[in-house]
Design an enzyme around this catalytic site. Structure first.
Site, PDB file in Angstrom:
ATOM      1  N   GLY A   1     -16.364  48.159  30.866  1.00 52.11           N
ATOM      2  CA  GLY A   1     -16.507  47.199  29.785  1.00 52.11           C
ATOM      3  C   GLY A   1     -16.821  45.789  30.216  1.00 52.11           C
ATOM      4  O   GLY A   1     -17.153  44.942  29.388  1.00 52.11           O
ATOM      5  N   ALA A   2     -16.728  45.508  31.514  1.00 52.16           N
ATOM      6  CA  ALA A   2     -16.992  44.151  31.994  1.00 52.16           C
ATOM      7  C   ALA A   2     -18.089  44.115  33.040  1.00 52.16           C
ATOM      8  O   ALA A   2     -18.634  43.051  33.321  1.00 52.16           O
ATOM      9  CB  ALA A   2     -15.716  43.535  32.573  1.00 52.16           C
ATOM     10  N   GLY A   3     -18.412  45.267  33.623  1.00 53.32           N
ATOM     11  CA  GLY A   3     -19.421  45.284  34.675  1.00 53.32           C
ATOM     12  C   GLY A   3     -19.017  44.354  35.810  1.00 53.32           C
ATOM     13  O   GLY A   3     -17.891  44.361  36.266  1.00 53.32           O
TER      14      GLY A   3
ATOM     15  N   PHE B   1     -17.657  52.186  39.270  1.00 56.52           N
ATOM     16  CA  PHE B   1     -18.870  52.042  40.090  1.00 56.52           C
ATOM     17  C   PHE B   1     -18.542  51.437  41.452  1.00 56.52           C
ATOM     18  O   PHE B   1     -19.247  50.541  41.931  1.00 56.52           O
ATOM     19  CB  PHE B   1     -19.929  51.196  39.374  1.00 56.52           C
ATOM     20  CG  PHE B   1     -20.362  51.751  38.052  1.00 56.52           C
ATOM     21  CD1 PHE B   1     -20.827  53.048  37.950  1.00 56.52           C
ATOM     22  CD2 PHE B   1     -20.290  50.982  36.910  1.00 56.52           C
ATOM     23  CE1 PHE B   1     -21.220  53.572  36.727  1.00 56.52           C
ATOM     24  CE2 PHE B   1     -20.682  51.496  35.680  1.00 56.52           C
ATOM     25  CZ  PHE B   1     -21.146  52.798  35.592  1.00 56.52           C
ATOM     26  N   ILE B   2     -17.477  51.929  42.086  1.00 57.22           N
ATOM     27  CA  ILE B   2     -17.043  51.378  43.367  1.00 57.22           C
ATOM     28  C   ILE B   2     -17.644  52.191  44.506  1.00 57.22           C
ATOM     29  O   ILE B   2     -17.269  53.352  44.727  1.00 57.22           O
ATOM     30  CB  ILE B   2     -15.500  51.359  43.464  1.00 57.22           C
ATOM     31  CG1 ILE B   2     -14.908  50.575  42.289  1.00 57.22           C
ATOM     32  CG2 ILE B   2     -15.068  50.753  44.794  1.00 57.22           C
ATOM     33  CD1 ILE B   2     -15.434  49.162  42.134  1.00 57.22           C
TER      34      ILE B   2
ATOM     35  N   GLU C   1     -25.701  39.625  51.081  1.00 62.91           N
ATOM     36  CA  GLU C   1     -25.700  40.838  50.260  1.00 62.91           C
ATOM     37  C   GLU C   1     -27.089  41.090  49.677  1.00 62.91           C
ATOM     38  O   GLU C   1     -27.596  42.225  49.697  1.00 62.91           O
ATOM     39  CB  GLU C   1     -24.676  40.701  49.137  1.00 62.91           C
ATOM     40  CG  GLU C   1     -24.627  41.899  48.199  1.00 62.91           C
ATOM     41  CD  GLU C   1     -23.584  41.749  47.097  1.00 62.91           C
ATOM     42  OE1 GLU C   1     -23.663  42.498  46.109  1.00 62.91           O
ATOM     43  OE2 GLU C   1     -22.698  40.877  47.236  1.00 62.91           O
TER      44      GLU C   1
ATOM     45  N   GLU D   1     -33.887  39.801  36.722  1.00 61.30           N
ATOM     46  CA  GLU D   1     -33.868  38.664  35.807  1.00 61.30           C
ATOM     47  C   GLU D   1     -32.974  37.545  36.342  1.00 61.30           C
ATOM     48  O   GLU D   1     -33.326  36.350  36.248  1.00 61.30           O
ATOM     49  CB  GLU D   1     -33.394  39.124  34.428  1.00 61.30           C
ATOM     50  CG  GLU D   1     -34.374  40.015  33.688  1.00 61.30           C
ATOM     51  CD  GLU D   1     -34.448  41.423  34.237  1.00 61.30           C
ATOM     52  OE1 GLU D   1     -35.448  42.110  33.971  1.00 61.30           O
ATOM     53  OE2 GLU D   1     -33.512  41.848  34.952  1.00 61.30           O
TER      54      GLU D   1
END
Length: 379
Positions: free
Chosen positions: A134-136, A161-162, A247, A367
């Site tokens: 819910g927060a990405g 998504f770890i 990164e 973006e």
């Protein structure tokens, strides 16, 4: 490609290291890679093999078992050779390019002495716990809380998504220690996954990157010792942004190498003298020109980075160009490939198409890269 042969960014020692990496990948990784695809993560043996090959010692100080004299170009060598073989081992870059700098630059002397030798030996797999359901990756919207209680933090929340989440022994976990302070209330904790209250959720089935470990993790009344705080309480956002240039460069190097690999595979399918049509020749020529331009950009960025001169805008330019390049080149090469083989599950180009899509999203979308570049132009 002739232009690729003129690269001068790597030292002779780094090219010798390339030979070492190639032997490790060909002898130890490629033969068992199909089992990683089925398991959704590399074997534990991979991490110890990568340590023996010196890969996990890149950037680690020699007193902690690291590779003497290594710099980020060694990591670039590893990434290039992984992509040349059509492998997806992004969890390795998560450990060496993303997680390691947090301990190097912000860890206490005791934390570095505890974890760096174990990472260099391949005894510890590390993950970075940021994204939440819910927060990405919107850190301001983070809901994982760490409440100070005596000599511990009480942690509750969940992450998703770890990368390396299913195999990790250590998680660098972003938490809210001051829920009312926005980004100025974020801290980083070193969390051992054996800690009571730590739980692993689903192993996520992804579009592409099927051999890369991606999982959910959660925390219920998990007690983390205060001495596991990384750096200063509530300074976590500063730490998280301090490594963004590397990164993003890491993602750019990976995408550039993936584009170069796709072009080389397409050339194998359309060898000289075989008489491909003019449309195929023009497609491959266009790809070759763009890959050469991307390589020049990456090599310049690598040199700036090891000299300490790579700005956030520089990294954004490299990521934007090379991730978009990856998409274009792989798409074009797939379009001119023989569909009887290119669309099969074991197709190198087909898997490159699936694996590459996320590169334009993670680490900051295309973006966002444009916003950063625009700001650097005063726009």
């Amino acid at each position: 490609m002739t232009l690729a042969q003129t690269r001068s960014v790597f030292t002779r020692e780094q090219e010798q290291f390339r030979d070492q990496v190639c032997r490790f990948l060909d002898d130890d990784v490629v033969p068992e890679y199909s089992s990683w695809l089925a398991d959704g993560k590399p074997s534990r043996r991979f991490w110890h093999g990568a340590a023996e090959a010196g890969i996990l010692g890149i950037g680690v100080p020699e007193q902690f078992g690291g590779m003497p004299g290594s710099d980020y170009r060694h990591s670039a060598v590893v990434t290039e050779e992984i992509q040349a073989r059509g492998l997806a081992i992004g969890g390795l870059r998560v450990q060496t390019d993303i997680c390691l700098p947090y301990l190097l630059h912000h860890g206490s002397a005791e934390q570095r002495a505890t974890w760096l030798p174990r990472m260099a030996r391949g005894d510890v797999v590390v993950a970075l716990g940021l994204s939440e359901p819910g927060a990405g990756s919107d850190l301001k919207a983070m809901s994982t809380r760490a409440r100070r209680s005596g000599d511990h933090y009480m942690v509750n929340g969940a992450k998703t998504f770890i990368s390396n989440g299913a195999a990790a022994d250590l998680v660098i976990l972003a938490v809210k220690t001051d829920p009312d302070a926005g980004r100025r209330g974020i801290s980083l904790l070193l969390v051992e996954t054996s800690t009571p209250g730590f739980a692993r959720g689903r192993k996520l089935d992804k579009l592409g990157l099927r051999a890369q470990d991606l999982a959910e993790i959660s925390f219920i009344d998990m007690q983390v010792p205060v001495e596991n705080l990384l750096g200063v309480e509530n300074d976590g956002f500063t730490y998280l942004t301090s490594n963004l240039a590397q990164e993003r460069l890491s993602i750019a190097v990976n995408s550039q190498a993936a584009a170069a690999a796709a072009l080389s595979w397409a050339l194998e399918d359309h060898p000289r003298g075989a008489g491909p049509g003019q449309d195929v020749k023009f497609t491959l020529a266009q790809c070759a020109a763009e890959v050469a331009a991307g390589q020049a950009l990456i090599d310049q960025a690598l040199l700036r980075h090891v000299e300490g001169r790579l700005s956030g805008a520089d990294a954004a330019i490299a990521k934007l160009y090379c991730t978009e390049l990856q998409g274009r080149v792989v798409d074009r090469c797939l379009a001119i490939a023989d569909p009887s083989t290119a669309l099969l599950a074991d197709s190198r180009l087909g898997n490159a198409y699936l694996d590459g899509r996320v590169s334009r999203i993670y680490g900051g979308s295309s973006e966002i890269m444009k916003v950063i570049i625009g700001q650097s132009l005063g726009l």
